[in-house]
Design a protein around this motif. Structure first.
Motif, PDB file in Angstrom:
ATOM      1  N   VAL A   1       0.850  -1.187   0.000  1.00 43.10           N
ATOM      2  CA  VAL A   1       0.000   0.000   0.000  1.00 43.10           C
ATOM      3  C   VAL A   1       0.883   1.233   0.000  1.00 43.10           C
ATOM      4  O   VAL A   1       1.820   1.343   0.798  1.00 43.10           O
ATOM      5  CB  VAL A   1      -0.928   0.024   1.226  1.00 43.10           C
ATOM      6  N   THR A   2       0.607   2.170  -0.890  1.00 37.31           N
ATOM      7  CA  THR A   2       1.431   3.366  -1.028  1.00 37.31           C
ATOM      8  C   THR A   2       0.566   4.515  -1.535  1.00 37.31           C
ATOM      9  O   THR A   2      -0.609   4.323  -1.876  1.00 37.31           O
ATOM     10  CB  THR A   2       2.606   3.089  -1.986  1.00 37.31           C
ATOM     11  N   ASP A   3       1.140   5.694  -1.611  1.00 39.43           N
ATOM     12  CA  ASP A   3       0.377   6.835  -2.127  1.00 39.43           C
ATOM     13  C   ASP A   3       0.198   6.747  -3.639  1.00 39.43           C
ATOM     14  O   ASP A   3      -0.913   6.882  -4.163  1.00 39.43           O
ATOM     15  CB  ASP A   3       1.102   8.151  -1.789  1.00 39.43           C
ATOM     16  N   ILE A   4       1.308   6.523  -4.340  1.00 40.42           N
ATOM     17  CA  ILE A   4       1.298   6.572  -5.807  1.00 40.42           C
ATOM     18  C   ILE A   4       1.873   5.277  -6.352  1.00 40.42           C
ATOM     19  O   ILE A   4       2.973   4.853  -5.962  1.00 40.42           O
ATOM     20  CB  ILE A   4       2.118   7.769  -6.333  1.00 40.42           C
ATOM     21  N   VAL A   5       1.144   4.645  -7.266  1.00 41.77           N
ATOM     22  CA  VAL A   5       1.614   3.453  -7.960  1.00 41.77           C
ATOM     23  C   VAL A   5       1.925   3.848  -9.400  1.00 41.77           C
ATOM     24  O   VAL A   5       1.048   4.353 -10.118  1.00 41.77           O
ATOM     25  CB  VAL A   5       0.572   2.320  -7.928  1.00 41.77           C
ATOM     26  N   ILE A   6       3.176   3.635  -9.805  1.00 47.96           N
ATOM     27  CA  ILE A   6       3.611   3.964 -11.170  1.00 47.96           C
ATOM     28  C   ILE A   6       3.826   2.651 -11.902  1.00 47.96           C
ATOM     29  O   ILE A   6       4.703   1.855 -11.531  1.00 47.96           O
ATOM     30  CB  ILE A   6       4.905   4.792 -11.152  1.00 47.96           C
ATOM     31  N   TYR A   7       3.025   2.398 -12.926  1.00 48.85           N
ATOM     32  CA  TYR A   7       3.167   1.162 -13.698  1.00 48.85           C
ATOM     33  C   TYR A   7       3.993   1.454 -14.942  1.00 48.85           C
ATOM     34  O   TYR A   7       3.608   2.269 -15.786  1.00 48.85           O
ATOM     35  CB  TYR A   7       1.803   0.595 -14.079  1.00 48.85           C
ATOM     36  N   GLY A   8       5.136   0.784 -15.053  1.00 54.84           N
ATOM     37  CA  GLY A   8       6.024   0.980 -16.194  1.00 54.84           C
ATOM     38  C   GLY A   8       7.454   1.167 -15.732  1.00 54.84           C
ATOM     39  O   GLY A   8       7.707   1.672 -14.633  1.00 54.84           O
ATOM     40  N   GLY A   9       8.396   0.778 -16.577  1.00 55.99           N
ATOM     41  CA  GLY A   9       9.816   0.944 -16.258  1.00 55.99           C
ATOM     42  C   GLY A   9      10.522   1.876 -17.211  1.00 55.99           C
ATOM     43  O   GLY A   9      11.747   1.834 -17.336  1.00 55.99           O
ATOM     44  N   THR A  10       9.776   2.737 -17.878  1.00 56.47           N
ATOM     45  CA  THR A  10      10.337   3.648 -18.866  1.00 56.47           C
ATOM     46  C   THR A  10      11.065   4.805 -18.187  1.00 56.47           C
ATOM     47  O   THR A  10      10.991   5.002 -16.977  1.00 56.47           O
ATOM     48  CB  THR A  10       9.225   4.213 -19.752  1.00 56.47           C
ATOM     49  N   SER A  11      11.762   5.606 -18.980  1.00 48.59           N
ATOM     50  CA  SER A  11      12.404   6.807 -18.437  1.00 48.59           C
ATOM     51  C   SER A  11      11.354   7.766 -17.890  1.00 48.59           C
ATOM     52  O   SER A  11      11.603   8.480 -16.912  1.00 48.59           O
ATOM     53  CB  SER A  11      13.246   7.493 -19.521  1.00 48.59           C
ATOM     54  N   SER A  12      10.166   7.794 -18.488  1.00 48.62           N
ATOM     55  CA  SER A  12       9.073   8.615 -17.984  1.00 48.62           C
ATOM     56  C   SER A  12       8.654   8.153 -16.595  1.00 48.62           C
ATOM     57  O   SER A  12       8.362   8.972 -15.714  1.00 48.62           O
ATOM     58  CB  SER A  12       7.877   8.556 -18.940  1.00 48.62           C
TER      59      SER A  12
ATOM     60  N   ILE B   1       9.802  -2.630  -8.397  1.00 49.78           N
ATOM     61  CA  ILE B   1       9.488  -4.060  -8.489  1.00 49.78           C
ATOM     62  C   ILE B   1       9.560  -4.426  -9.973  1.00 49.78           C
ATOM     63  O   ILE B   1       8.795  -3.914 -10.786  1.00 49.78           O
ATOM     64  CB  ILE B   1       8.094  -4.384  -7.933  1.00 49.78           C
ATOM     65  N   ARG B   2      10.469  -5.312 -10.315  1.00 54.26           N
ATOM     66  CA  ARG B   2      10.731  -5.615 -11.728  1.00 54.26           C
ATOM     67  C   ARG B   2      10.053  -6.914 -12.170  1.00 54.26           C
ATOM     68  O   ARG B   2       9.752  -7.781 -11.369  1.00 54.26           O
ATOM     69  CB  ARG B   2      12.240  -5.680 -11.978  1.00 54.26           C
ATOM     70  N   GLU B   3       9.867  -7.009 -13.483  1.00 56.50           N
ATOM     71  CA  GLU B   3       9.251  -8.186 -14.112  1.00 56.50           C
ATOM     72  C   GLU B   3       7.902  -8.504 -13.472  1.00 56.50           C
ATOM     73  O   GLU B   3       7.576  -9.647 -13.180  1.00 56.50           O
ATOM     74  CB  GLU B   3      10.191  -9.391 -14.033  1.00 56.50           C
ATOM     75  N   GLU B   4       7.116  -7.465 -13.276  1.00 51.05           N
ATOM     76  CA  GLU B   4       5.761  -7.580 -12.725  1.00 51.05           C
ATOM     77  C   GLU B   4       4.774  -7.140 -13.795  1.00 51.05           C
ATOM     78  O   GLU B   4       4.620  -5.947 -14.049  1.00 51.05           O
ATOM     79  CB  GLU B   4       5.604  -6.708 -11.479  1.00 51.05           C
ATOM     80  N   ARG B   5       4.124  -8.106 -14.408  1.00 48.27           N
ATOM     81  CA  ARG B   5       3.169  -7.798 -15.472  1.00 48.27           C
ATOM     82  C   ARG B   5       1.750  -7.722 -14.922  1.00 48.27           C
ATOM     83  O   ARG B   5       1.298  -8.604 -14.192  1.00 48.27           O
ATOM     84  CB  ARG B   5       3.250  -8.850 -16.581  1.00 48.27           C
TER      85      ARG B   5
ATOM     86  N   THR C   1      -8.542   1.284  -7.158  1.00 44.91           N
ATOM     87  CA  THR C   1      -8.130   1.095  -5.765  1.00 44.91           C
ATOM     88  C   THR C   1      -6.903   0.195  -5.656  1.00 44.91           C
ATOM     89  O   THR C   1      -6.125   0.321  -4.704  1.00 44.91           O
ATOM     90  CB  THR C   1      -9.269   0.492  -4.932  1.00 44.91           C
ATOM     91  N   ALA C   2      -6.736  -0.707  -6.620  1.00 34.70           N
ATOM     92  CA  ALA C   2      -5.585  -1.607  -6.579  1.00 34.70           C
ATOM     93  C   ALA C   2      -5.387  -2.237  -7.945  1.00 34.70           C
ATOM     94  O   ALA C   2      -6.325  -2.332  -8.752  1.00 34.70           O
ATOM     95  CB  ALA C   2      -5.781  -2.691  -5.518  1.00 34.70           C
ATOM     96  N   ILE C   3      -4.149  -2.650  -8.197  1.00 32.49           N
ATOM     97  CA  ILE C   3      -3.866  -3.458  -9.385  1.00 32.49           C
ATOM     98  C   ILE C   3      -3.183  -4.741  -8.928  1.00 32.49           C
ATOM     99  O   ILE C   3      -2.443  -4.758  -7.948  1.00 32.49           O
ATOM    100  CB  ILE C   3      -2.980  -2.716 -10.407  1.00 32.49           C
ATOM    101  N   THR C   4      -3.465  -5.818  -9.633  1.00 28.42           N
ATOM    102  CA  THR C   4      -2.867  -7.117  -9.326  1.00 28.42           C
ATOM    103  C   THR C   4      -2.085  -7.587 -10.542  1.00 28.42           C
ATOM    104  O   THR C   4      -2.554  -7.468 -11.685  1.00 28.42           O
ATOM    105  CB  THR C   4      -3.946  -8.154  -8.970  1.00 28.42           C
ATOM    106  N   CYS C   5      -0.896  -8.118 -10.287  1.00 31.61           N
ATOM    107  CA  CYS C   5      -0.055  -8.608 -11.377  1.00 31.61           C
ATOM    108  C   CYS C   5      -0.184 -10.121 -11.504  1.00 31.61           C
ATOM    109  O   CYS C   5      -0.776 -10.789 -10.646  1.00 31.61           O
ATOM    110  CB  CYS C   5       1.396  -8.190 -11.136  1.00 31.61           C
ATOM    111  N   LEU C   6       0.374 -10.681 -12.563  1.00 32.31           N
ATOM    112  CA  LEU C   6       0.265 -12.111 -12.809  1.00 32.31           C
ATOM    113  C   LEU C   6       0.938 -12.919 -11.714  1.00 32.31           C
ATOM    114  O   LEU C   6       0.621 -14.098 -11.519  1.00 32.31           O
ATOM    115  CB  LEU C   6       0.877 -12.444 -14.174  1.00 32.31           C
ATOM    116  N   SER C   7       1.863 -12.302 -10.991  1.00 35.91           N
ATOM    117  CA  SER C   7       2.523 -12.970  -9.865  1.00 35.91           C
ATOM    118  C   SER C   7       1.579 -13.168  -8.688  1.00 35.91           C
ATOM    119  O   SER C   7       1.876 -13.935  -7.766  1.00 35.91           O
ATOM    120  CB  SER C   7       3.721 -12.133  -9.404  1.00 35.91           C
ATOM    121  N   GLY C   8       0.452 -12.453  -8.685  1.00 35.71           N
ATOM    122  CA  GLY C   8      -0.461 -12.454  -7.556  1.00 35.71           C
ATOM    123  C   GLY C   8      -0.263 -11.275  -6.632  1.00 35.71           C
ATOM    124  O   GLY C   8      -1.111 -11.001  -5.764  1.00 35.71           O
TER     125      GLY C   8
END
Length: 702
Positions: A25-36, A149-153, A168-175
């Motif tokens: 749980v955190t304030d901001i979730v950033i999805y992506g590993g780009t320079s942006s 967190i790497r390699e999290e699709r 409210t939340a996102i879930t990755c294939l890892s669970g």
């Protein structure tokens, strides 16, 4: 950082292993590993908010660290904030002699795409090695203590949980599950945006839909060299058109203003070298079939085939590849549905493109039907052994310059790029050309006994001047999602996105998106209702550039006073100028109120003469003043007229002066008192900015 960790253990009877799933749980979730994404994370951290970067990739940086190293920055003065900090770090890296392992800095010069590689005025560098970009971004992660967190699709089917119009939340294939107050989609694909139900487009639009007059793929506006018309059928069998047909799918020719679903094609950006000790030769790919590439042969024999080698030089004797127009290096039917494909299908597409692209280089090096001198030239090249080492020197990231594009309340279009409309809430500037690569290629019959081949998609058009990018283009419609920002797959027409998509701009937008996310949390508002006045003030405070100043260089200032200097000083209006020179005072120090530079142009056409009368008989030292900087030119010729004739002296204005911050000695020469002489500076055979400031004549006799 506040984290709530909940651990779930599956029953022990599950075969082999137990699976650990976590909720963070955190304030901001950033999805992506780009320079942006990294730019956004740094900004959120600086604003005091907790964050997690959830990267579907192992390696960080996206295209910035995957071969897009010959950067199209547009006008460098439009890039500010964290983005500019990155390119300053690149500049700082290459100032060290230790950074130049495979060539000398002086031998590299100052080559860049549309602008010099080094910008000494702003201490930035826009050309770099992929591994250097990744090293800088990784150092940022450590310095800012970012959790990545790497390699999290993302589970794209059921991994986005929404309530009352908010994620409210996102879930990755890892669970693993990531809960947050605001989410950022910083991927090139826009997977989080799409999974959240936000509207988007793929491919081209009907021109009238956004008012764009150009799209770049219509037969009527294709570039002249995109139509390979004069192919002699006596030199080509029908089999040699097979690659053309196999590479374009079944899409019909696209007529003007017509809606299409043809995906823009993008290759891998390879990093190559000719240095033997850092060289991995091209090899035969699995499943190689030379017949697939036979369509290249008529082009090679009917055009200047050496044009297929537009490798772009980067430091350490390396080059990165660009799309080899007009035939390209892409298998043109692969990207049409890439955005909406499953992860497995995307992987298969990437592998197919990799085999196809490898096959082109192997074909050009080895097929005996390719002209011999071209085969020899191509065989000198190979993969740079110190790049992408974990992936057999092949970049893991496709140069995916277009995928999904959000459809929001504001859509950036041709009107914005051509100055017909200004953004109401600017969060950054764009200035790069509108660029599109091939969509498809067609053989559609004969014309005067020659094949007529249409290559559709190549397009390049320059914006009139830097344009503003609206905040409303990175937020969805409020009825779709209230706490998501999309700085990469933002709301733009295909034509406009072809300019916005450049990496320096996407880093700018990542920082602006994180700023807005932080303010939305603090004000407890939706992202659509962030107070723009407050947002603007914070962006400006953090170095973002929201308005373009046509001239951000002060042409007059306070330099070293001539009256305080010894000997004879020739400066200002005393100079005799030939050719084009620009008055400036942005680099310090200088003599008088300003200096001149040649704008890194008009090479061989400009000179500056400093006339003077010798103050005494005998030997004098001649000194020239300039501010040394990385964007300056080397190999600048000064000619000193003296009693013994004319002496030629070469000066490198990129190197610091010895024992002075202003003056560089041209040597000692004999003069007669009162006699007229001169020193002349020439800009021919130079690469970089040539500065003409002042000279100083100092008598050395007792």
């Amino acid at each position: 950082m506040r984290y709530l960790l909940r651990v779930f253990w599956l029953a022990l009877f599950i075969p082999c292993t137990a699976i650990l799933a976590a909720t963070l749980v955190t304030d901001i979730v950033i999805y992506g590993g780009t320079s942006s994404a990294i730019s956004a994370a740094i900004q959120a951290k600086r604003m005091g908010h907790s964050l997690i970067v959830v990267s579907p990739d192992l390696h960080i940086g996206g295209l910035t660290s995957n071969g897009l190293s010959w950067e199209v920055a547009g006008k460098e003065e439009t890039i500010g904030g964290i983005s500019r900090e990155f390119y300053h770090r690149v500049w700082r890296h290459y100032q060290s002699p230790d950074a130049w392992k495979w060539e000398k800095m002086d031998d590299y010069g100052n080559r860049g795409q549309g602008s010099p590689a080094f910008d000494g005025d702003r201490r930035t560098m826009w050309i770099f090695e992929p591994r250097v970009a990744e090293e800088i971004l990784e150092s940022w992660i450590k310095e800012n203590d970012l959790q990545v967190i790497r390699e999290e699709r993302l589970d794209r089917e059921k991994g986005v949980l929404m309530k009352s119009g908010k994620i409210t939340a996102i879930t990755c294939l890892s669970g693993n599950r990531y809960e947050g107050k605001v989410f950022l989609d910083c991927t090139y694909e826009g997977d989080l945006m799409a999974a959240a139900g936000v509207g988007y487009s793929v491919g081209g639009e009907i021109n009238a839909f956004h008012g764009d007059a150009l799209k770049g793929h219509e037969v009527q506006v294709a570039n002249p060299d995109d139509l390979m018309n004069q192919i002699d059928p006596s030199k080509i069998s029908r089999n040699q058109t097979r690659g053309l047909f196999e590479s374009n799918g079944n899409h019909p020719l696209i007529e003007y203003a017509e809606l299409d679903s043809v995906g823009r094609t993008f290759p891998f950006r390879l990093c190559l070298t000719q240095i033997d000790d850092n060289h991995v030769p091209f090899t035969r790919p699995d499943g190689y079939d030379p017949h697939v590439y036979e369509y290249l042969l008529p082009f090679l024999f009917s055009n200047s085939y050496l044009d297929i080698l537009p490798f772009s030089p980067i430091p350490n004797a390396k080059s990165v590849t660009v799309n080899l127009d007009p035939f390209g290096v892409c298998k043109l039917d692969l990207n049409n549905s890439y955005a909406d494909e499953s992860y497995e299908s995307r992987t298969n597409i990437l592998e197919a493109l990799k085999r196809y692209q490898k096959g082109i280089f192997y074909f050009l090096c080895n097929d005996l039907r390719v002209p011999e001198d071209l085969r020899q030239r191509m065989s000198l090249w190979g993969f740079a052994a110190d790049e992408f080492v974990e992936y057999e020197n092949w970049p893991p990231q496709l140069c995916l310059g277009e995928s999904r594009r959000m459809i929001s309340e504001v859509v950036i279009t041709e009107d914005d790029l051509f100055g017909l409309r200004k953004a109401y809430k600017p969060i950054g500037l764009g200035s790069s050309p509108m660029v599109s690569h091939q969509h498809q290629r067609k053989v559609f019959g004969y014309e005067n006994d020659h094949f007529r081949v249409s290559v559709q998609g190549n397009f390049r058009s320059q914006a009139i001047e830097p344009y503003t990018i609206s905040y409303d283009a990175i937020v969805p419609k409020e009825n779709e999602c209230k706490n998501l920002l999309v700085p990469v797959c933002l709301s733009a027409s295909r034509l406009a996105y072809g300019s916005i998509r450049m990496e320096p701009v996407l880093m700018v937008l990542g920082q602006s998106a994180a700023t807005a996310a932080s303010l939305a949390i603090e004000d407890e508002s939706s992202v659509q209702n962030v107070d723009y006045k407050e947002l603007r003030e914070r962006l400006l405070r953090d170095g973002q550039i929201l308005e373009f100043q046509k001239s951000n260089r002060v042409v007059h200032g306070i330099g070293r006073r001539v009256s305080k200097l010894g000997g004879v000083v020739v400066d200002g209006k005393e100079l005799i100028l030939e050719g084009e020179w620009t008055l400036s005072s942005s680099l310090r120090p200088f003599v008088g109120s300003s200096y001149y530079h040649d704008g890194n142009g008009g090479k061989g056409l400009s000179s500056a003469t400093f006339p003077f009368a010798a103050p005494s008989d005998g030997v004098h030292e001649i000194k020239a003043s300039y501010s040394a900087f990385g964007n300056g030119a080397g190999n600048i010729r000064y000619e000193v007229e003296y009693e013994g004739g004319t002496a030629k002296v070469l000066i490198d204005q990129r190197k610091p002066h010895r024992g002075s911050d202003l003056w560089s000695s041209l040597g000692t020469f004999s003069f007669q008192k009162g006699k007229r002489y001169s020193v002349t500076l020439y800009n021919e055979n130079t690469e970089g900015y040539v500065i003409a400031d002042a000279i100083q004549v100092i008598g050395l006799n007792p």
